[in-house]
Design a protein around this motif. Sequence first.
Motif, mmCIF file in Angstrom:
data_model
loop_
_atom_site.group_PDB
_atom_site.id
_atom_site.type_symbol
_atom_site.label_atom_id
_atom_site.label_comp_id
_atom_site.label_asym_id
_atom_site.label_seq_id
_atom_site.Cartn_x
_atom_site.Cartn_y
_atom_site.Cartn_z
ATOM 1 N N LEU A 79 0.994 -1.150 0.020
ATOM 2 C CA LEU A 79 0.024 -0.099 -0.145
ATOM 3 C C LEU A 79 0.803 1.159 -0.110
ATOM 4 O O LEU A 79 1.602 1.731 0.855
ATOM 5 C CB LEU A 79 -0.906 0.097 1.217
ATOM 6 N N ASP A 80 0.798 2.045 -1.053
ATOM 7 C CA ASP A 80 1.522 3.220 -1.235
ATOM 8 C C ASP A 80 0.773 4.298 -0.278
ATOM 9 O O ASP A 80 -0.602 4.552 -0.786
ATOM 10 C CB ASP A 80 1.613 3.713 -2.729
ATOM 11 N N ALA A 81 1.618 4.754 0.727
ATOM 12 C CA ALA A 81 0.860 5.710 1.673
ATOM 13 C C ALA A 81 0.494 7.077 0.903
ATOM 14 O O ALA A 81 0.053 7.834 1.397
ATOM 15 C CB ALA A 81 1.650 5.753 2.843
ATOM 16 N N GLU A 82 1.163 7.301 -0.172
ATOM 17 C CA GLU A 82 0.741 8.507 -1.130
ATOM 18 C C GLU A 82 -0.042 8.251 -2.260
ATOM 19 O O GLU A 82 0.067 9.197 -3.132
ATOM 20 C CB GLU A 82 2.040 9.161 -1.276
ATOM 21 N N ARG A 104 2.120 16.952 -1.044
ATOM 22 C CA ARG A 104 2.351 15.787 -0.362
ATOM 23 C C ARG A 104 1.129 15.677 0.888
ATOM 24 O O ARG A 104 0.564 16.498 1.217
ATOM 25 C CB ARG A 104 3.790 15.848 0.551
ATOM 26 N N GLY A 105 1.081 14.374 1.186
ATOM 27 C CA GLY A 105 0.112 14.078 2.356
ATOM 28 C C GLY A 105 0.000 12.487 2.435
ATOM 29 O O GLY A 105 0.748 11.904 1.552
ATOM 30 N N PHE A 106 -0.849 12.020 3.142
ATOM 31 C CA PHE A 106 -0.854 10.505 3.150
ATOM 32 C C PHE A 106 -2.394 10.116 2.988
ATOM 33 O O PHE A 106 -3.412 10.679 3.218
ATOM 34 C CB PHE A 106 -0.385 10.188 4.507
ATOM 35 N N HIS A 107 -2.581 9.007 2.243
ATOM 36 C CA HIS A 107 -3.864 8.333 2.104
ATOM 37 C C HIS A 107 -4.402 8.165 3.314
ATOM 38 O O HIS A 107 -3.727 7.403 4.198
ATOM 39 C CB HIS A 107 -3.353 7.060 1.111
ATOM 40 N N GLU A 108 -5.891 8.333 3.243
ATOM 41 C CA GLU A 108 -6.558 8.070 4.586
ATOM 42 C C GLU A 108 -6.365 6.586 5.209
ATOM 43 O O GLU A 108 -6.481 6.391 6.240
ATOM 44 C CB GLU A 108 -7.970 8.459 4.303
ATOM 45 N N LEU A 109 -6.230 5.613 4.065
ATOM 46 C CA LEU A 109 -6.479 4.204 4.683
ATOM 47 C C LEU A 109 -4.988 3.790 5.243
ATOM 48 O O LEU A 109 -5.045 3.155 6.094
ATOM 49 C CB LEU A 109 -6.620 3.080 3.294
#
Length: 182
Positions: A79-82, A104-109
Motif C-alpha cells: 500500500l503506497d501511503a501517498e 504531499r500528504g498521506f492516503h486515509e487508508l
Amino acid sequence: MWFGFRYSPHTTTTPVTTGNPIAWMTFEEAVEATKINPKKILVSVHTEWCGWCKHMDRTTFQDSQIVAFINQHFYPVKLDAEQKTDITTSEKVYKFPKVSGKERGFHELAVALTMGRLTLPSTVFLDENVRVLQPIPGYKDPKTFEMIMTYYGNDHFKSIPWTTYQKDYIPLKKLKASLISE
C-alpha cells in the motif's frame, strides 16, 4: 476495525525480486480473496521515496523463509501511503486528502490501518475478518520480522504474551532442521 470492499482498481509498486517473490496484491484483491478463502492479510505500507521501505524490500522481503511464510499464511498487500486513487470499502471511501497548496500528504487508508501513527515503512497485520491486529512501525530486519510474522501468522498472539514468545522463539530454519533430523 472492519473493511468490507467493493473493487476499485489502483496501482501498487511491486519490488523487483529474484527467485520466488512475495505474491503482492492490492488491498481490494486481498479483501476479496479472504471472503473466498479466509486468511490473514499483511499490509506493507510504503512510499516511493522512503529509503527504509526500499531497504526492507531488498532485505527482509527477499529472505526465502519470509517469502515462503508470507505467501502461505497471508494475503500480502503493498500500500503506497501517498497513492492518489480512492479505495472504497462498504463503510467508507478512503481518499488522498488534498491539502491546499501542497502535493504531499498521506492516503486515509494508510493512516487508518496504522491507527493514526503512520511511520514508514509500517507493516500492518489484519485478521481473517479484515480487522487490524497490530500495526508494526519501522524497518525490521529479517530475523526480527520473522519472529513478528510467525507470532501473528501462526496465531500465537491469541495465547502467548509477546515477551514470552520473543524469549522462547525458535527461528524457522532451526525448526526445519530439527524436523529433518528427526
